[in-house]
Design a protein around this motif. Structure first.
Motif, PDB file in Angstrom:
ATOM      1  N   GLY B 272       2.983  -0.171  -3.800  1.00 23.11           N
ATOM      2  CA  GLY B 272       2.670  -0.587  -5.170  1.00 23.11           C
ATOM      3  C   GLY B 272       1.593   0.237  -5.844  1.00 23.11           C
ATOM      4  N   LEU B 273       1.487   1.501  -5.488  1.00 25.98           N
ATOM      5  CA  LEU B 273       0.402   2.321  -6.037  1.00 25.98           C
ATOM      6  C   LEU B 273       0.655   2.587  -7.523  1.00 25.98           C
ATOM      7  CD1 LEU B 273      -2.123   3.414  -4.643  1.00 25.98           C
ATOM      8  CD2 LEU B 273      -1.003   5.641  -4.523  1.00 25.98           C
ATOM      9  N   ARG B 280       3.674   4.762 -11.441  1.00 22.43           N
ATOM     10  CA  ARG B 280       3.544   3.329 -11.235  1.00 22.43           C
ATOM     11  C   ARG B 280       4.433   2.845 -10.096  1.00 22.43           C
ATOM     12  NH1 ARG B 280       6.448   1.664 -16.843  1.00 22.43           N
ATOM     13  NH2 ARG B 280       7.396   3.712 -16.934  1.00 22.43           N
ATOM     14  N   ASP B 281       3.936   1.812  -9.487  1.00 21.54           N
ATOM     15  CA  ASP B 281       4.684   1.069  -8.492  1.00 21.54           C
ATOM     16  C   ASP B 281       5.341   1.985  -7.455  1.00 21.54           C
ATOM     17  OD1 ASP B 281       5.463  -1.272  -7.340  1.00 21.54           O
ATOM     18  OD2 ASP B 281       7.373  -1.349  -8.397  1.00 21.54           O
ATOM     19  N   ILE B 282       4.521   2.792  -6.824  1.00 23.54           N
ATOM     20  CA  ILE B 282       5.026   3.725  -5.824  1.00 23.54           C
ATOM     21  C   ILE B 282       4.851   3.132  -4.435  1.00 23.54           C
ATOM     22  CG2 ILE B 282       4.756   6.005  -4.787  1.00 23.54           C
ATOM     23  CD1 ILE B 282       5.586   6.388  -7.578  1.00 23.54           C
ATOM     24  N   SER B 283       5.951   2.998  -3.709  1.00 26.30           N
ATOM     25  CA  SER B 283       5.874   2.527  -2.332  1.00 26.30           C
ATOM     26  C   SER B 283       6.699   3.438  -1.439  1.00 26.30           C
ATOM     27  CB  SER B 283       6.419   1.095  -2.218  1.00 26.30           C
ATOM     28  OG  SER B 283       5.707   0.238  -3.091  1.00 26.30           O
ATOM     29  N   PHE B 284       6.117   3.863  -0.346  1.00 28.09           N
ATOM     30  CA  PHE B 284       6.874   4.611   0.655  1.00 28.09           C
ATOM     31  C   PHE B 284       6.103   4.610   1.966  1.00 28.09           C
ATOM     32  CE2 PHE B 284       4.224   7.733  -1.501  1.00 28.09           C
ATOM     33  CZ  PHE B 284       3.676   8.465  -0.464  1.00 28.09           C
ATOM     34  N   THR B 285       6.765   5.016   3.016  1.00 31.46           N
ATOM     35  CA  THR B 285       6.145   5.045   4.334  1.00 31.46           C
ATOM     36  C   THR B 285       6.363   6.420   4.944  1.00 31.46           C
ATOM     37  OG1 THR B 285       6.642   2.718   4.617  1.00 31.46           O
ATOM     38  CG2 THR B 285       6.105   3.945   6.587  1.00 31.46           C
ATOM     39  N   VAL B 309      -3.381   9.182  -3.217  1.00 37.57           N
ATOM     40  CA  VAL B 309      -3.258   8.696  -1.839  1.00 37.57           C
ATOM     41  C   VAL B 309      -4.442   9.192  -1.016  1.00 37.57           C
ATOM     42  CG1 VAL B 309      -1.910   8.941   0.293  1.00 37.57           C
ATOM     43  CG2 VAL B 309      -0.756   8.462  -1.874  1.00 37.57           C
ATOM     44  N   PHE B 310      -4.862  10.414  -1.297  1.00 36.76           N
ATOM     45  CA  PHE B 310      -5.917  11.059  -0.531  1.00 36.76           C
ATOM     46  C   PHE B 310      -7.324  10.617  -0.968  1.00 36.76           C
ATOM     47  CE2 PHE B 310      -8.363  14.956   0.741  1.00 36.76           C
ATOM     48  CZ  PHE B 310      -8.095  14.869   2.090  1.00 36.76           C
ATOM     49  N   ALA B 315      -7.010   4.629  -7.964  1.00 32.54           N
ATOM     50  CA  ALA B 315      -5.760   4.007  -8.396  1.00 32.54           C
ATOM     51  C   ALA B 315      -6.094   2.707  -9.100  1.00 32.54           C
ATOM     52  CB  ALA B 315      -4.859   3.743  -7.208  1.00 32.54           C
ATOM     53  N   HIS B 316      -5.182   2.279  -9.927  1.00 37.23           N
ATOM     54  CA  HIS B 316      -5.372   1.050 -10.682  1.00 37.23           C
ATOM     55  C   HIS B 316      -4.988  -0.149  -9.828  1.00 37.23           C
ATOM     56  CE1 HIS B 316      -4.356  -1.885 -13.924  1.00 37.23           C
ATOM     57  NE2 HIS B 316      -5.467  -1.392 -14.395  1.00 37.23           N
TER      58      HIS B 316
END
Lengths: 360, 523
Positions: B272-273, B280-285, B309-310, B315-316
């Motif tokens: 949910g980044l 917006r709403d970035i999800s991954f593994t 990410v780093f 991030a909001h």
């Protein structure tokens, strides 16, 4: 692809889709001026300065009897202390890509506070307060630059006028300390050398080790090259920038106290344009105002050059306004000579150098 | 403009050497008025040098250039411009603070009496110009910096077409990767414009990585490799596979190592980044033993995502979770406060402590400190910890750096003491990698790691990433190179306008599919 790197660096592959590397920057094949390399270290710059200084001394010694006298040489050694201390502090700030214009005002403030307080406090304590005041001003400069992201030029220009004003607020008239002890720092000698000169040498020695051999020192230099690279490497950029300005403030505070002690009187107006000599010493020593590049040894040589110029022009009895003109011209000449040598060996400067883009 | 078969541009035996290294070994090209001459080649093939020569930015070492049969010397960009050779470079050159009008008409504004700029006339002329090439939607009063990258690109093209004060308009228009930042309708309008210019008798020199559009637009395709023209063909006589083979000089399979077996445990979970205006709403593994690709056009938010990410940008909303930090893969021991729980890294330092590393897109600006030596650059990430007492442990650093230089085969072998700026692009990139490998990361994020890197080094980098993944690292490879993002990875995430739009298995996906998701034309 060749893997030999001898006189010329291995040329990068044609910078396809990577237009930021103009080939003009690549070292040219043409042999540059001869380099002096001793034990794998390029000492051309140092040798150049040595020749310059010897030439200065030879000319001075042969044209005026007043130069090689004990009195004049001691004077010379004492006079270079202020510029020397300021120049080292300035170098640490310039290495980060900043500038500290406030040092001249700090010299005045620290001197006058130390002189004033020496009436009621023990002399060493009064002097420590003067030094602490300079350190504090440096800290504030650093925080404004690093934490609030203000331009170093603007922050320290504001500090220049603020601190100068504070010096006059403290005392409009010169303060003459009465205790004998106050004058010791500036007048004492240890063997042939004035103690104040030894202090300056110690600052250069310890400072040189700090900048070249400690993580914090290397971080400062790297920040001037590319602050973002350093931040992404997990190093706190802000604290190091604050540290640089604090060091500059402390050096200026120390210089102010020593100057007041040597002259025997603290004036609120002293130190005007001292920052320019400090910057000149760094630049003569090859420092880049864009940051990331500068040498402690060469800056020290720059201090010597400036001190000799001042001393000689005095001995030759050159009128003071002409002294300013000549000094300016000599500085430009020294830098031009240095620059030409570097251009031939290292190629033209890189216009796309990221460091240059954010000259503040 | 009587005949469209007129030879507009002819270059013969063009050579270019930098110092002792020759990068163009006698290039011949001929283009007729109204042609679209496509120049394709791998990174480092010499395309950029050729463009610079045409643009007057570099002088050829040998050879000649003829325009309409007349021999011409291009001594400066101004010369090229005056002769009607206009170049739109890949990098945007607009002044962001100035209006579109000012950018377009810079240096030749309409004046009123008294010498003042006649702004009304200036804006009108700029509008007219934009409309005449089909870009009427751009308001000439807008500041250039406020336009999208795609629109800035359009203004760049318009700028190249300005014919000032009675001088000849463009005869040759050089477009360097003009489509890199364009998609969908913008791309269509670029194609329309090119066809219109063709009809006006302008020779278009079109440089692009995107082979599909090259075959669609070009009248002639020229393949350049290692500074030589290796093929000249017509689009109807070739296909993309043949072009790739000609460009690379080998089958694409050889460039990339075999894919890796099944992925292991998750090492980094992003969920949910959200960062306003960027993504917006970035999800991954990211999982151990796997190379994940991330594809997106410029402006899709991919670089910003990596930085966020780093911990380099806040991030909001959302979280980034690094699994347990351990020296050996599979270890579950936790380092103090650096792992577990749903959180965000507040600084790169925290991310590094949790086992992350980020190779940034722009190695000259954010990957290296160009003024320092290679050793200092490689030692930057471990600077704080490589100490003995208060001083740097130079002996230990020398050993660590030497080992890395050997392991990654950074050339020249004695580069440690040399300024890193003297290394070639590929070796600089290896130095950046070395810097990060010294931190012992478990999650490696790489943003365009092969940009401006020669083919041989690219192959080495892919091999290295493969080795690292096989040793249990999780790798994220951000790329705008379709071939690479499919060839070097196990699966591909696609981003468009700040959102993840697809997750695709690399071995069963075509470049067209990835591009469709990136542009938004999903069937």
């Amino acid at each position: 692809m060749t893997d030999q790197l001898t006189t010329s660096a291995q040329p990068a592959e044609p910078a396809d889709s990577d237009g930021s590397a103009p080939p003009g920057r690549r070292p040219s094949r043409r042999p540059g001026p001869p380099r002096l390399v001793v034990a794998g270290r390029d000492l051309t710059l140092e040798a150049g300065f040595a020749v310059l200084l010897v030439a200065f001394v030879a000319i001075a010694g042969s044209t005026t009897d007043a130069f090689l006298t004990e009195g004049n040489l001691t004077n010379l050694l004492k006079q270079m202390v202020t510029t020397g201390l300021l120049a080292f502090g300035m170098l640490t700030v310039i290495l980060t890509g900043g500038i500290d214009l406030s040092v001249g005002s700090v010299v005045a403030f620290s001197g006058i506070v130390a002189a004033g307080l020496s009436a009621g406090l023990p002399v060493p304590l009064a002097m420590l307060v003067g030094l602490a005041a300079g350190t504090g001003f440096g800290l504030v400069n650093g925080v404004l630059v690093a934490r609030f992201q203000l331009a170093p030029f603007v922050v320290t220009l504001a500090a220049l006028t603020t601190i100068r004003g504070l010096a006059f607020v403290y005392s409009e008239t010169p303060v003459a300390p009465e205790k004998e002890g106050f004058f010791e720092l500036g007048s004492a000698v240890l063997g042939p050398l004035p103690v104040s000169t030894l202090i300056m040498l110690a600052v250069f020695l310890v400072g040189g080790i700090f900048l070249s051999r400690t993580p914090a020192g290397r971080s400062l230099v790297a920040i001037g090259g590319s602050a973002e690279t350093v931040r992404l490497a997990g190093i706190g950029v802000r604290r190091h920038v604050v540290l640089a300005y604090t060091i500059s403030g402390a050096c200026a505070g120390l210089a102010g106290v020593i100057l007041a002690s040597r002259v025997g009187i603290a004036q609120p107006s002293v130190g005007t344009a001292f920052e320019l000599d400090a910057i000149a010493a760094c630049v003569i020593g090859g420092a880049s105002l864009a940051g990331g590049k500068g040498s402690v040894r060469a800056t020290f040589a720059g201090v010597l050059v400036l001190a000799l110029i001042n001393n000689l022009l005095n001995l030759y009895d050159v009128q003071s306004f002409w002294q300013q003109v000549l000094k300016g011209l000599i500085i430009v000449a020294v830098i031009l000579v240095q620059r030409t040598g570097r251009f031939r060996t290292a190629g033209a400067p890189n216009p796309a150098d990221p460091g240059k883009a954010r000259l503040s | 403009m009587s005949s469209t078969a007129r030879t507009a541009l002819e270059i013969r035996g063009v050579r270019k050497a930098y110092g002792s290294t020759e990068v163009l070994h006698g290039v011949d090209l001929t283009g007729r008025a109204g042609d679209v001459l496509a120049v394709v080649g791998a990174n480092g093939a010499g395309k950029s040098t050729l463009i610079k020569i045409l643009a007057g930015a570099e002088r050829m070492s040998a050879g000649e250039l003829r325009l309409d049969g007349e021999r011409v010397e291009l001594r400066s960009p101004h010369d090229a411009h005056a002769h009607g050779i206009r170049t739109v470079h890949q990098e945007l050159t607009l002044v962001p603070q100035l209006s579109v009008t000012e950018n377009l008409l810079m240096g030749h504004f309409p004046r009123r009496f008294g010498g003042l700029i006649d702004w009304r006339a200036a804006h009108a002329r700029a509008r007219e110009l934009l409309e005449s090439i089909g870009y009427g939607a751009i308001d000439p009063r807008t500041r250039a910096g406020r336009l999208t990258v795609a629109r800035q690109q359009m203004v760049e093209i318009a700028k190249a077409l300005v014919s000032e004060g009675g001088r000849a308009g463009p005869r040759v228009l050089v477009l360097d990767e003009p489509s890199a930042v364009l998609a969908g309708g913008d791309l269509e309008s670029l194609f329309t414009l090119i066809r219109r210019l063709q009809r006006r008798g302008v020779l278009i020199v079109y440089v692009s990585h995107r082979l599909a559009e090259v075959t669609e637009l070009a009248t002639t395709i020229v393949v350049i490799k290692d500074g030589r023209i290796v093929a000249e063909t017509a689009p109807e006589r070739t296909d993309e596979n043949e072009l790739i083979r000609l460009m690379a000089g080998r089958g694409p399979g050889r460039l990339y190592p075999a894919r890796r077996p099944d992925a292991g445990e998750p090492l980094l979970t992003v969920s949910g980044l959200h960062r306003p205006g960027e993504f917006r709403d970035i999800s991954f593994t990211l999982r151990a033993g796997e190379i994940t690709g991330l594809f997106g056009l410029v402006g899709s938010g991919r670089s910003e995502l990596a930085r966020c990410v780093f911990g380099a940008e806040p991030a909001h909303a959302g979280s980034v979770t690094a699994s347990a930090v351990g020296t050996a893969p599979g270890s579950t021991s936790e380092a103090a406060g650096a792992s577990g729980g749903h959180r965000l890294f507040r600084s790169p330092r925290e991310a590094i402590a949790a086992g992350l590393a980020l190779v940034t897109e722009d190695r000259k600006r954010t990957g290296l400190v160009l003024g320092l030596s290679t050793a200092e650059n490689i030692g930057l990430t471990t600077l704080r910890t490589t100490t003995r007492g208060p001083l740097l442990d130079t002996g230990r650093r020398r050993r660590e750096v030497t080992a890395m230089v050997e392991r990654l085969d950074i050339r020249p072998a004695h580069c440690a003491g040399l300024p890193v700026r003297t290394l070639s692009g590929g070796n600089q990139q290896k130095a950046v990698l070395a810097k990060w490998l010294l931190t012992g990361p478990r999650v490696l994020l790489l943003d365009e790691p092969t940009r401006g890197v020669d083919m041989a080094t690219r192959a080495e980098i892919y091999r290295m990433l493969d080795e690292l993944a096989r040793a249990g690292m999780a790798v994220l490879l951000i790329s705008s190179d379709l071939t690479e993002v499919l060839g070097a990875t196990d699966r591909v995430l696609v981003m468009r306008e700040g959102r993840l739009t697809a997750e695709l298995p690399s071995d069963r996906t075509t470049e067209d599919t990835v591009l469709a998701h990136a542009i938004g034309h999903t069937a």
